[in-house]
Design a protein around this motif. Sequence first.
Motif, PDB file in Angstrom:
ATOM      1  N   ASP A   1       0.828  -1.212   0.000  1.00  0.00           N
ATOM      2  CA  ASP A   1       0.000   0.000   0.000  1.00  0.00           C
ATOM      3  C   ASP A   1       0.863   1.264   0.000  1.00  0.00           C
ATOM      4  OD1 ASP A   1      -2.363  -1.450  -0.039  1.00  0.00           O
ATOM      5  OD2 ASP A   1      -2.547  -1.493   2.146  1.00  0.00           O
ATOM      6  N   LEU A   2       2.011   1.209   0.688  1.00  0.00           N
ATOM      7  CA  LEU A   2       2.918   2.357   0.690  1.00  0.00           C
ATOM      8  C   LEU A   2       3.468   2.599  -0.706  1.00  0.00           C
ATOM      9  CD1 LEU A   2       4.508   4.510   2.328  1.00  0.00           C
ATOM     10  CD2 LEU A   2       6.303   2.794   2.599  1.00  0.00           C
ATOM     11  N   ILE A   3       3.831   1.530  -1.399  1.00  0.00           N
ATOM     12  CA  ILE A   3       4.341   1.654  -2.763  1.00  0.00           C
ATOM     13  C   ILE A   3       3.267   2.250  -3.667  1.00  0.00           C
ATOM     14  CG2 ILE A   3       5.164   0.343  -4.768  1.00  0.00           C
ATOM     15  CD1 ILE A   3       6.395  -1.638  -2.601  1.00  0.00           C
ATOM     16  N   LYS A   4       2.019   1.828  -3.485  1.00  0.00           N
ATOM     17  CA  LYS A   4       0.913   2.406  -4.268  1.00  0.00           C
ATOM     18  C   LYS A   4       0.765   3.899  -3.973  1.00  0.00           C
ATOM     19  CE  LYS A   4      -1.892  -1.768  -4.719  1.00  0.00           C
ATOM     20  NZ  LYS A   4      -3.087  -2.480  -4.229  1.00  0.00           N
ATOM     21  N   MET A   5       0.945   4.283  -2.718  1.00  0.00           N
ATOM     22  CA  MET A   5       0.858   5.699  -2.354  1.00  0.00           C
ATOM     23  C   MET A   5       1.960   6.502  -3.037  1.00  0.00           C
ATOM     24  SD  MET A   5      -0.933   7.855  -0.531  1.00  0.00           S
ATOM     25  CE  MET A   5      -0.675   9.249  -1.598  1.00  0.00           C
ATOM     26  N   LEU A   6       3.169   5.954  -3.081  1.00  0.00           N
ATOM     27  CA  LEU A   6       4.275   6.631  -3.776  1.00  0.00           C
ATOM     28  C   LEU A   6       3.967   6.767  -5.265  1.00  0.00           C
ATOM     29  CD1 LEU A   6       7.342   4.925  -2.039  1.00  0.00           C
ATOM     30  CD2 LEU A   6       6.469   7.236  -1.641  1.00  0.00           C
ATOM     31  N   GLU A   7       3.362   5.730  -5.839  1.00  0.00           N
ATOM     32  CA  GLU A   7       2.981   5.790  -7.255  1.00  0.00           C
ATOM     33  C   GLU A   7       1.916   6.872  -7.482  1.00  0.00           C
ATOM     34  OE1 GLU A   7       1.842   1.751  -7.912  1.00  0.00           O
ATOM     35  OE2 GLU A   7       3.911   1.070  -8.216  1.00  0.00           O
ATOM     36  N   THR A   8       1.010   7.032  -6.511  1.00  0.00           N
ATOM     37  CA  THR A   8       0.017   8.104  -6.591  1.00  0.00           C
ATOM     38  C   THR A   8       0.692   9.465  -6.553  1.00  0.00           C
ATOM     39  OG1 THR A   8      -1.699   6.745  -5.576  1.00  0.00           O
ATOM     40  CG2 THR A   8      -2.016   9.129  -5.475  1.00  0.00           C
ATOM     41  N   MET A   9       1.706   9.619  -5.695  1.00  0.00           N
ATOM     42  CA  MET A   9       2.456  10.878  -5.623  1.00  0.00           C
ATOM     43  C   MET A   9       3.095  11.206  -6.969  1.00  0.00           C
ATOM     44  SD  MET A   9       4.420  10.519  -1.968  1.00  0.00           S
ATOM     45  CE  MET A   9       3.540  10.386  -0.422  1.00  0.00           C
ATOM     46  N   VAL A  10       3.632  10.166  -7.643  1.00  0.00           N
ATOM     47  CA  VAL A  10       4.220  10.374  -8.971  1.00  0.00           C
ATOM     48  C   VAL A  10       3.126  10.801  -9.949  1.00  0.00           C
ATOM     49  CG1 VAL A  10       5.376   9.254 -10.925  1.00  0.00           C
ATOM     50  CG2 VAL A  10       6.115   8.740  -8.581  1.00  0.00           C
TER      51      VAL A  10
ATOM     52  N   PHE B   1       3.627  15.096  -7.408  1.00  0.00           N
ATOM     53  CA  PHE B   1       4.322  15.508  -6.187  1.00  0.00           C
ATOM     54  C   PHE B   1       5.652  14.791  -5.976  1.00  0.00           C
ATOM     55  CE2 PHE B   1      -0.032  16.794  -5.272  1.00  0.00           C
ATOM     56  CZ  PHE B   1       0.168  18.061  -4.755  1.00  0.00           C
ATOM     57  N   LEU B   2       5.917  13.766  -6.778  1.00  0.00           N
ATOM     58  CA  LEU B   2       7.150  12.998  -6.663  1.00  0.00           C
ATOM     59  C   LEU B   2       7.621  12.663  -8.068  1.00  0.00           C
ATOM     60  CD1 LEU B   2       9.170  11.346  -4.847  1.00  0.00           C
ATOM     61  CD2 LEU B   2       7.540   9.437  -5.006  1.00  0.00           C
ATOM     62  N   SER B   3       8.878  13.003  -8.364  1.00  0.00           N
ATOM     63  CA  SER B   3       9.396  12.693  -9.698  1.00  0.00           C
ATOM     64  C   SER B   3       9.692  11.195  -9.804  1.00  0.00           C
ATOM     65  CB  SER B   3      10.674  13.489  -9.971  1.00  0.00           C
ATOM     66  OG  SER B   3      11.754  12.981  -9.197  1.00  0.00           O
ATOM     67  N   MET B   4       9.644  10.697 -11.020  1.00  0.00           N
ATOM     68  CA  MET B   4       9.981   9.289 -11.232  1.00  0.00           C
ATOM     69  C   MET B   4      11.432   9.014 -10.838  1.00  0.00           C
ATOM     70  SD  MET B   4       9.085   6.276 -11.917  1.00  0.00           S
ATOM     71  CE  MET B   4       7.443   6.447 -12.592  1.00  0.00           C
ATOM     72  N   ASP B   5      12.319   9.985 -11.070  1.00  0.00           N
ATOM     73  CA  ASP B   5      13.724   9.815 -10.665  1.00  0.00           C
ATOM     74  C   ASP B   5      13.838   9.598  -9.163  1.00  0.00           C
ATOM     75  OD1 ASP B   5      14.659  10.043 -13.234  1.00  0.00           O
ATOM     76  OD2 ASP B   5      15.286  12.140 -13.038  1.00  0.00           O
ATOM     77  N   ASN B   6      13.114  10.399  -8.373  1.00  0.00           N
ATOM     78  CA  ASN B   6      13.184  10.261  -6.917  1.00  0.00           C
ATOM     79  C   ASN B   6      12.449   9.012  -6.435  1.00  0.00           C
ATOM     80  OD1 ASN B   6      14.819  12.481  -6.453  1.00  0.00           O
ATOM     81  ND2 ASN B   6      13.089  13.892  -6.371  1.00  0.00           N
TER      82      ASN B   6
END
Length: 196
Positions: free
Chosen positions: A144-153, A157-162
């Motif tokens: 679920d955390l990984i899904k949240m990071l993907e949502t940020m991308v 709000f979050l670059s794919m590089d980061n």
Amino acid sequence: MNNLEKICVFCGSSEGNDLAITDAAIKLGEIFAERNITLVYGAAKIGVMGIIAKSVLDNNGKVIGIIPNFLKKKEVVHLGLTELITTENMHERKMKMQEESDSFIALPGGMGTLEELFEIMTWLQLGLHQKPIGLLNINGFYNDLIKMLETMVRKGFLSMDNYSLLLVDSNPNQLLKKMEEFKRPEVPKWLNSDRT
């Protein structure tokens, strides 16, 4: 190739209720000892923290514990470590963990584990260090955390590089391989920018 000699592990001060997690902590400790990797962690004798430390020590490995004074007084500290470092507060503890380690792994845990993971990720994103950071996704714990990071991308709000700076695997040996092969990022361009 990155030389992994001292890995800081962020993990829970509780054991949780999934035996796959505690078994994985034991296995990771065995791997550390076998590969002569020193464990750097929060110095507690309880929870997943205590389990991985015991595993490393039981297999003749080295463990450096770093704990703030106020927790040391609460009698949660592991007294059988290779080295115990005491700090004045939590902020100093995290700085010392970063200084003592050449890489980081997050195992399952609670708010403290997430806070440590995201702070060290932010420091990498800002160019304050260039050390590999791994997420050991045991039994889908971090799905679920990984899904949240993907949502940020996806939401900008979050670059794919980061996003790609966080190395994820469910297998500890595969995760260590990814960390060894991690390519250190350049200092972010916007930090060198003349923009105000």
